[in-house]
Design a protein around this motif. Structure first.
Motif, mmCIF file in Angstrom:
data_model
loop_
_atom_site.group_PDB
_atom_site.id
_atom_site.type_symbol
_atom_site.label_atom_id
_atom_site.label_comp_id
_atom_site.label_asym_id
_atom_site.label_seq_id
_atom_site.Cartn_x
_atom_site.Cartn_y
_atom_site.Cartn_z
ATOM 1 N N LYS A 258 0.834 -1.215 0.000
ATOM 2 C CA LYS A 258 0.000 0.000 0.000
ATOM 3 C C LYS A 258 0.865 1.259 0.000
ATOM 4 O O LYS A 258 2.005 1.226 0.457
ATOM 5 N N SER A 259 0.277 2.350 -0.447
ATOM 6 C CA SER A 259 0.982 3.637 -0.405
ATOM 7 C C SER A 259 -0.033 4.760 -0.564
ATOM 8 O O SER A 259 -0.963 4.647 -1.366
ATOM 9 N N THR A 260 0.161 5.817 0.185
ATOM 10 C CA THR A 260 -0.622 7.044 -0.045
ATOM 11 C C THR A 260 0.281 8.086 -0.703
ATOM 12 O O THR A 260 0.059 8.517 -1.836
ATOM 13 N N ARG A 261 1.348 8.488 0.013
ATOM 14 C CA ARG A 261 2.197 9.584 -0.441
ATOM 15 C C ARG A 261 2.943 9.257 -1.739
ATOM 16 O O ARG A 261 2.971 10.069 -2.668
ATOM 17 N N THR A 262 3.540 8.075 -1.807
ATOM 18 C CA THR A 262 4.352 7.747 -2.977
ATOM 19 C C THR A 262 3.456 7.641 -4.208
ATOM 20 O O THR A 262 3.767 8.193 -5.272
ATOM 21 N N ARG B 60 7.381 0.048 -5.863
ATOM 22 C CA ARG B 60 7.512 -0.211 -4.419
ATOM 23 C C ARG B 60 7.449 -1.719 -4.259
ATOM 24 O O ARG B 60 6.453 -2.346 -4.644
ATOM 25 N N HIS C 216 14.688 3.847 0.925
ATOM 26 C CA HIS C 216 13.535 4.635 0.431
ATOM 27 C C HIS C 216 14.108 5.912 -0.197
ATOM 28 O O HIS C 216 13.965 7.014 0.363
ATOM 29 N N GLN D 164 12.025 9.144 -0.830
ATOM 30 C CA GLN D 164 11.770 9.819 0.456
ATOM 31 C C GLN D 164 12.984 10.675 0.829
ATOM 32 O O GLN D 164 12.845 11.796 1.330
ATOM 33 N N CYS E 152 8.234 10.425 8.290
ATOM 34 C CA CYS E 152 7.945 10.109 6.879
ATOM 35 C C CYS E 152 6.459 9.835 6.659
ATOM 36 O O CYS E 152 5.974 9.952 5.535
ATOM 37 N N LEU E 153 5.744 9.450 7.722
ATOM 38 C CA LEU E 153 4.317 9.107 7.680
ATOM 39 C C LEU E 153 4.105 7.854 6.797
ATOM 40 O O LEU E 153 4.884 7.659 5.871
ATOM 41 N N PRO E 154 3.111 7.028 7.071
ATOM 42 C CA PRO E 154 2.081 7.239 8.086
ATOM 43 C C PRO E 154 2.626 7.032 9.496
ATOM 44 O O PRO E 154 3.577 6.290 9.688
ATOM 45 N N ARG F 182 7.173 15.304 -0.895
ATOM 46 C CA ARG F 182 7.264 14.085 -1.699
ATOM 47 C C ARG F 182 6.896 14.442 -3.144
ATOM 48 O O ARG F 182 7.512 13.976 -4.094
#
Ligand code: CP
Length: 338
Positions: free
Chosen positions: A63-67, A115, A142, A145, A282-284, A310
């Motif tokens: 999973k990824s939100t930011r990337t 990823r 990463h 990042q 870096c979150l989450p 990002r």
């Protein structure tokens, strides 16, 4: 004065962006320069299409939100397109090998971002695809990042301090983000500290990379469980105490390692004795585990600037590895009449 519109490396020295260790400080600064100039230009209402008709395949084994969002938005803003190839959506892992997938995507797309669960997978993609491959995080590092984090640190450089005066302290587990932060801060000649319990320290192999950087660029690497090291920190950075690779670890196991000593809370921030020390993540985040709400939402928190960067970073990366960075800077310079 530094010419904002001229890159030293007008084309990338390597096809792929798998590891910042493959690049010298100057080339990393070229990517950051492009990213910051493009950010300012787009924020002032400028429009760009230097990646017109270019396609980025985005492979996600996790999973990824930011990337995911930052790469997709960056491609769209620059006139290109991104394909989200999420787990289960393509043949990879079920009926097709990574090597064959790499060759197919390389014939249809202009770049690949991946990823992956294991670092060897992104290396295989780079070997078998004829197009640039960007590492969107592996179990080893990463690097995208890293670029966003360095932009954020430079945006918030303490007044009067130069790169090699900066002290960046990572608190907690030796995640791949911790390793990556060590790689990029030492590449910039900064002083990096990993403050954590001895059984979670950065490995000797990672520390060796930091020491090689220090020889070339200055700075220092310290790995310790001595709280005194927090004094004088300019940036405190943390990451989750359990990650994608050990999510089955029972909560009480990792809490025993880290809580309460390594939680970034007001006491830990005060131990820096620097009222301007910034907080990064870096979150989450698992709120109120590795960081308290009071720090994450406090006045010194820059973790959401960091998340926004990002996107700043991905623009620089897709332009640089898409061989369009210098053309983009030339275009901006001309539009701005400089
Ligand atoms: N920091 C980071 O990589 O976030 P995502 O997992 O949401 O992409």
């Amino acid at each position: 004065m530094d010419d904002l519109y001229t890159l030293v490396n007008k084309v990338p020295s390597k096809k792929d962006f798998i590891d910042t260790t493959d690049f010298d400080q100057v080339e990393i600064l070229d990517i950051i320069k492009t990213a910051r100039v493009v950010r300012d230009y787009l924020k002032s209402g400028g429009v760009l299409d230097t990646l017109y008709h270019k396609n980025l395949a985005m492979l996600f084994e996790q999973k990824s939100t930011r990337t995911r969002v930052s790469f997709e938005v960056a491609m769209s803003e620059l006139g290109g397109h991104a394909l989200n190839l999420a787990p289960g959506a393509i043949q990879l892992g079920a009926h097709e090998t990574i090597e064959d997938t790499a060759q197919v995507l390389g014939r249809m797309c202009d770049m690949i971002m991946a990823r992956v669960d294991r670092h060897a997978s992104v290396e295989a993609l780079a070997k078998y695809a004829d197009v640039p491959v960007l590492n969107g995080m592996s179990d080893y590092n990463h690097p995208t990042q890293e670029i966003g984090d360095m932009i954020t640190i430079l945006d918030h450089l303490p007044e009067g301090k130069k790169y090699n005066d900066i002290k960046v302290v990572f608190v907690g587990d030796c995640t791949q983000v911790c390793a990556s932060l060590m790689m990029i801060t030492t590449k910039m000649g900064m002083n990096f500290v990993h403050y954590g319990p001895e059984n979670k320290w950065l490995s000797e192999d990672y520390q060796k990379i930091g020491r090689e950087n220090i020889k070339k660029y200055g700075g220092s690497v310290t790995v310790t469980d001595n709280r005194e090291v927090l004094k004088g920190a300019d940036f405190i950075y943390t990451d989750v105490w359990y990650g994608l690779y050990d999510k089955e670890t029972p909560k009480e196991v990792y809490m025993k390692d880290f809580y309460p000593t390594y939680q970034v809370n007001d006491d830990l921030m005060n131990a820096t004795e620097n009222p301007n020390c910034k907080f990064m993540h870096c979150l989450p985040a698992n709120r109120n585990e590795e960081v308290t709400d009071s720090v994450m939402d406090g006045k010194n928190s820059i973790c959401f600037d960091q998340a926004e960067n990002r996107l700043t970073a991905q623009r620089g990366l897709v332009l640089h590895f898409g061989h369009a960075a210098q053309a983009t800077l030339d275009y901006i310079k001309q539009k701005e009449g400089k």
